[in-house]
Design a protein around this motif. Structure first.
Motif, short mmCIF file in Angstrom:
data_model
loop_
_atom_site.label_atom_id
_atom_site.label_comp_id
_atom_site.label_asym_id
_atom_site.label_seq_id
_atom_site.Cartn_x
_atom_site.Cartn_y
_atom_site.Cartn_z
N VAL A 49 0.73 -1.15 0.20
CA VAL A 49 -0.30 -0.10 0.05
C VAL A 49 0.87 1.34 -0.14
CG1 VAL A 49 -2.45 1.60 1.29
CG2 VAL A 49 -2.11 -1.14 1.12
N VAL A 50 1.89 1.47 0.88
CA VAL A 50 2.88 2.53 0.90
C VAL A 50 3.40 2.35 -1.18
CG1 VAL A 50 5.14 3.67 1.46
CG2 VAL A 50 3.56 2.02 3.17
N LEU A 51 3.53 1.55 -1.28
CA LEU A 51 4.41 1.68 -3.01
C LEU A 51 2.64 2.27 -3.64
CD1 LEU A 51 5.98 -2.14 -3.17
CD2 LEU A 51 6.70 0.81 -3.55
N MET A 52 1.55 2.33 -3.20
CA MET A 52 0.59 2.99 -3.99
C MET A 52 0.48 4.25 -4.19
SD MET A 52 -2.03 -0.18 -3.35
CE MET A 52 -3.35 0.50 -3.00
N VAL A 53 0.57 4.58 -2.45
CA VAL A 53 0.77 5.99 -2.01
C VAL A 53 2.53 6.82 -2.74
CG1 VAL A 53 1.31 7.87 -0.58
CG2 VAL A 53 -0.32 5.48 0.05
N GLY A 58 2.63 10.61 8.80
CA GLY A 58 2.02 9.87 7.93
C GLY A 58 2.10 9.73 6.51
N PHE A 59 1.00 8.90 5.89
CA PHE A 59 1.43 8.96 4.72
C PHE A 59 1.64 10.16 3.46
CE2 PHE A 59 -1.64 5.28 6.08
CZ PHE A 59 -0.55 4.15 5.15
N LEU A 107 0.14 -6.66 18.16
CA LEU A 107 0.62 -7.61 16.01
C LEU A 107 0.50 -6.35 15.10
CD1 LEU A 107 -1.29 -10.86 16.26
CD2 LEU A 107 0.88 -10.78 17.00
N GLU A 108 -0.20 -5.74 15.20
CA GLU A 108 -0.12 -4.57 14.63
C GLU A 108 1.20 -3.90 14.69
OE1 GLU A 108 -1.41 -4.58 11.40
OE2 GLU A 108 -2.85 -6.30 11.34
N ILE A 109 1.25 -3.16 15.39
CA ILE A 109 2.60 -2.39 15.55
C ILE A 109 3.83 -2.49 14.86
CG2 ILE A 109 4.46 -1.30 17.42
CD1 ILE A 109 2.59 -2.31 19.62
N MET A 162 2.77 0.69 8.84
CA MET A 162 2.61 1.43 7.35
C MET A 162 3.61 2.59 7.76
SD MET A 162 -0.33 0.26 5.10
CE MET A 162 -1.29 -1.67 4.89
N CYS A 163 3.37 3.77 8.22
CA CYS A 163 3.68 4.14 8.56
C CYS A 163 5.19 4.14 10.90
CB CYS A 163 3.13 5.37 8.93
SG CYS A 163 2.05 6.38 7.83
N GLY A 164 5.59 2.95 9.58
CA GLY A 164 6.84 2.98 11.44
C GLY A 164 8.33 2.54 10.12
N ILE A 165 8.94 3.06 10.99
CA ILE A 165 10.01 2.43 9.61
C ILE A 165 10.98 1.59 9.34
CG2 ILE A 165 11.60 2.43 12.14
CD1 ILE A 165 12.83 3.66 9.39
N ASN A 166 10.05 0.16 9.31
CA ASN A 166 10.65 -0.43 9.10
C ASN A 166 9.84 -1.20 7.52
OD1 ASN A 166 8.90 -1.48 11.36
ND2 ASN A 166 8.23 -3.06 10.63
#
Length: 380
Positions: A57-61, A226-227, A282-284, A288-292
């Motif tokens: 999804v990040v790539l889509m943004v 954010g995104f 688990l989602e942490i 998608m706006c996390g460094i990894n």
């Protein structure tokens, strides 16, 4: 949709297709991860396979940022909103109605005996269906999970003209400064985990930071997080190309992606060991706006930017189908899961078969809807 419109850059078309397939693949893996302690082989297979595609999804943004920024100067603010949000709103409303109906028809009928761990077939009643047909105005329902992206995209569109007004007159140094602040914000999910262990208030993973509290959810870095940061990053990489050789590109991209993947996958396992089956925790490592995840997205994006792909009509046409594939794939994945969920088949093989079949069927459905004048609007 800006991220599925035709573009003369071949690598963008290829990345669109890869990103959307990765979404289908990720939702396939979710069905295997959801077995958790009941089947650790299924859990680990799905987890390690899905984490490869986590930045989809990040790539889509970032594609949106590449194609949209800077905004055209001939559109007023109202004109921009009408064009962009209007093109999202119709598919959002229509698919918010269609997806619950599709789930209801299948899981209250032929799919009632499914062994899919993310599905409770008994919940597909007429009363629940009716509830889901109007509550989407507040937020997406489970059956319409992929539509969270459209709500988020509308938010980006609302802010984009404001960001663009600064961006067009900003120096390279100015943009780098904002990206640096955004980069710091990517570490906040993990800082929230550490704060309670360092004596700060809050629970691990949800500690309030820099002004946040019960009556204020807006912290110091809220407006540079954010995104939107991904869109600005894509604009920066387009405006100020890296100009790296293939050797340097791979020397940077591969290790950055690998480290990001390791944190994404192993972080999920650590979270599950400490909070078994709790998606809240688990989602942490999957934020998608996390460094990894940002590291994974950067590694993939800069490699695709180096590709010398000729723009071809068939490639652009295939890429133009991707928005529709994204919108319709979710119930198809659940149906196809029942086809290939055979105990004698290795889980990895099942995931590949379900992903490829679901993607192909979603593409076919999108192509059919695109050819009909009455339904074209909901897939383009």
């Amino acid at each position: 949709m800006d991220w599925i419109k035709k573009d003369n850059v071949g690598w963008i078309d290829v990345l669109r297709i890869v990103a959307i397939f990765a979404v289908v693949y990720s939702h396939t893996c979710d069905n295997f991860i959801a077995r958790f302690a009941a089947d650790r082989v299924s859990f680990h297979t799905g987890l390690f396979m899905e984490c490869f595609a986590r930045p989809c999804v990040v790539l889509m943004v970032m594609i949106s940022g590449h194609l949209l920024l800077p905004l055209r100067g001939d559109l007023s603010l109202r004109g921009f909103y009408a064009k962009r949000i209007g093109r999202v709103a119709v598919p959002l409303v229509v698919w918010s109605l269609l997806l619950p109906v599709a789930f209801y028809l299948y899981f209250s009928g032929p799919g009632a005996a499914t062994e899919n761990p993310i599905i409770d077939a008994s919940a597909y009643t007429s009363a629940n269906l009716l509830n889901h047909l109007y509550t989407f105005v507040f937020n997406f329902n489970f059956e319409a999970t992929p539509l969270w992206f459209l709500y988020m995209l509308i938010g980006l569109y609302l802010a984009l003209p404001i960001v663009n007004a600064w961006l067009v007159q900003a120096s390279r140094r100015d943009v780098k400064t904002v990206l640096l602040l955004w980069f710091v914000s990517l570490w906040l999910p993990y800082l929230r985990v550490l704060v309670p262990f360092l004596g700060g208030a809050g629970s691990a993973g949800f500690a309030p930071l820099w002004g946040e509290c019960e009556w204020n959810s807006v912290g110091a870095l809220y407006y540079v997080s954010g995104f939107m940061g991904y869109m600005i990053l894509a604009y920066y990489l387009k405006t100020y190309p890296l100009c790296w050789s293939w050797t340097k590109t791979l020397a940077v991209a591969v290790p950055v992606y690998a480290v990001g993947y390791a944190v994404t996958s192993l972080g999920y396992i650590v979270a599950d060991l400490n909070h078994p089956g709790s998606y809240t925790y688990l989602e942490i490592p999957w934020y998608m706006c996390g460094i990894n995840v940002a590291m994974q997205a950067f590694g993939v994006y800069v490699v695709f930017m180096k590709l010398q792909v000729r723009s071809r009509a068939w490639l652009s046409q295939a890429a133009s189908m991707m928005f529709g594939v994204y919108l319709c794939h979710f119930p198809i994945v659940q149906v196809v899961y029942d086809w290939f969920h055979v105990p004698s088949l290795p889980y990895g093989f099942q995931i590949v078969c379900i992903s490829l079949t679901s993607f192909a069927l979603s593409f076919l459905l999108t192509w059919l809807l695109y050819r009909l004048p009455l339904t074209r609007r909901i897939v383009k």
